[in-house]
Design a protein around this motif. Sequence first.
Motif, PDB file in Angstrom:
ATOM      1  N   GLU A   1      -9.822  12.383  -1.020  1.00  7.56           N
ATOM      2  CA  GLU A   1      -9.032  11.395  -0.305  1.00  7.56           C
ATOM      3  C   GLU A   1      -7.657  11.971  -0.055  1.00  7.56           C
ATOM      4  O   GLU A   1      -7.166  12.777  -0.847  1.00  7.56           O
TER       5      GLU A   1
ATOM      6  N   LYS B   1       0.216   8.845  -6.917  1.00  9.20           N
ATOM      7  CA  LYS B   1      -0.231  10.195  -6.570  1.00  9.20           C
ATOM      8  C   LYS B   1      -0.400  11.034  -7.827  1.00  9.20           C
ATOM      9  O   LYS B   1       0.383  10.947  -8.769  1.00  9.20           O
TER      10      LYS B   1
ATOM     11  N   LYS C   1       0.763   3.992  -3.003  1.00 11.56           N
ATOM     12  CA  LYS C   1       0.387   5.372  -2.697  1.00 11.56           C
ATOM     13  C   LYS C   1       1.461   6.345  -3.153  1.00 11.56           C
ATOM     14  O   LYS C   1       1.165   7.435  -3.634  1.00 11.56           O
TER      15      LYS C   1
ATOM     16  N   GLN D   1       0.824  -1.207   0.000  1.00 11.17           N
ATOM     17  CA  GLN D   1       0.000   0.000   0.000  1.00 11.17           C
ATOM     18  C   GLN D   1       0.859   1.259   0.000  1.00 11.17           C
ATOM     19  O   GLN D   1       0.567   2.212  -0.727  1.00 11.17           O
ATOM     20  N   THR D   2       1.921   1.270   0.779  1.00  5.33           N
ATOM     21  CA  THR D   2       2.821   2.427   0.838  1.00  5.33           C
ATOM     22  C   THR D   2       3.469   2.662  -0.520  1.00  5.33           C
ATOM     23  O   THR D   2       3.529   3.800  -1.008  1.00  5.33           O
TER      24      THR D   2
ATOM     25  N   TYR E   1      -4.852  10.529  -0.435  1.00  5.87           N
ATOM     26  CA  TYR E   1      -3.957  10.082  -1.495  1.00  5.87           C
ATOM     27  C   TYR E   1      -4.741  10.049  -2.795  1.00  5.87           C
ATOM     28  O   TYR E   1      -5.468   9.109  -3.069  1.00  5.87           O
ATOM     29  N   GLN E   2      -4.598  11.073  -3.598  1.00  5.83           N
ATOM     30  CA  GLN E   2      -5.292  11.094  -4.881  1.00  5.83           C
ATOM     31  C   GLN E   2      -4.528  10.185  -5.828  1.00  5.83           C
ATOM     32  O   GLN E   2      -3.310  10.276  -5.940  1.00  5.83           O
ATOM     33  N   GLN E   3      -5.252   9.319  -6.500  1.00  6.10           N
ATOM     34  CA  GLN E   3      -4.613   8.330  -7.336  1.00  6.10           C
ATOM     35  C   GLN E   3      -5.005   8.505  -8.790  1.00  6.10           C
ATOM     36  O   GLN E   3      -6.041   9.080  -9.100  1.00  6.10           O
TER      37      GLN E   3
END
Length: 151
Positions: free
Chosen positions: A133, A119, A115, A111-112, A135-137
Motif C-alpha cells: 500500500e 506511517k 496517514k 484520513q490525512t 501508506y504503510q501503517q
Amino acid sequence: RHAETAPLPSYDEVLVCTPDTEEEEVELLVRRALSPGSQDQKIYCLLGADKLVYKVSKQLESHFFRLVQSCSIPNYRFIIFCNAKAHNSYVITAFDAYKVTFPCCSKTEIQTYLKMHLKVPSGTAPVAQAFEEPYQQNVKFIFSERAGMGK
C-alpha cells in the motif's frame, strides 16, 4: 486545538469503555489525569463512556469530583466522549454541566492526519512492509473464521 503535527494519544491516555469496563480501570485513568505529575502534556480520554454500566458510572462521578476537590492541578486534561444520542446514560447526566459539542472534521482531514501519524519507517517493520500500500501503517486488522491460524 487542531494541530496536524500533534501526536496520537499513547496507550496510557485512552480508555475505550464497554459495558464490561471495570471501576478500577476508570479510577486508574481519572487518577492519572488528576494526580500530581500529570502535567506532562498528555490528554486523558474516556471513549464511549455512555456504555459504562450504572455502578461504574456512579464510581466515575465519585472518583472524579473527589479528586477534583483535592487536586492542586489547575489545568488538568481529561475528556469524556459520549454518544450524543445516548440519552439514558448516567455519565451524560452527571457531567452535563461540562458538556461541549465536539467540532467535526471532514473524513479527508481525519484520513490525512492518520496517514501522517501511522506511517511505518522504511526498513523497520518487515511485517507491515508485507502490505503493498502507498501508506504503510502500524496497525492492520486481519479477521478469520478460524481462530489461531498463525495471524
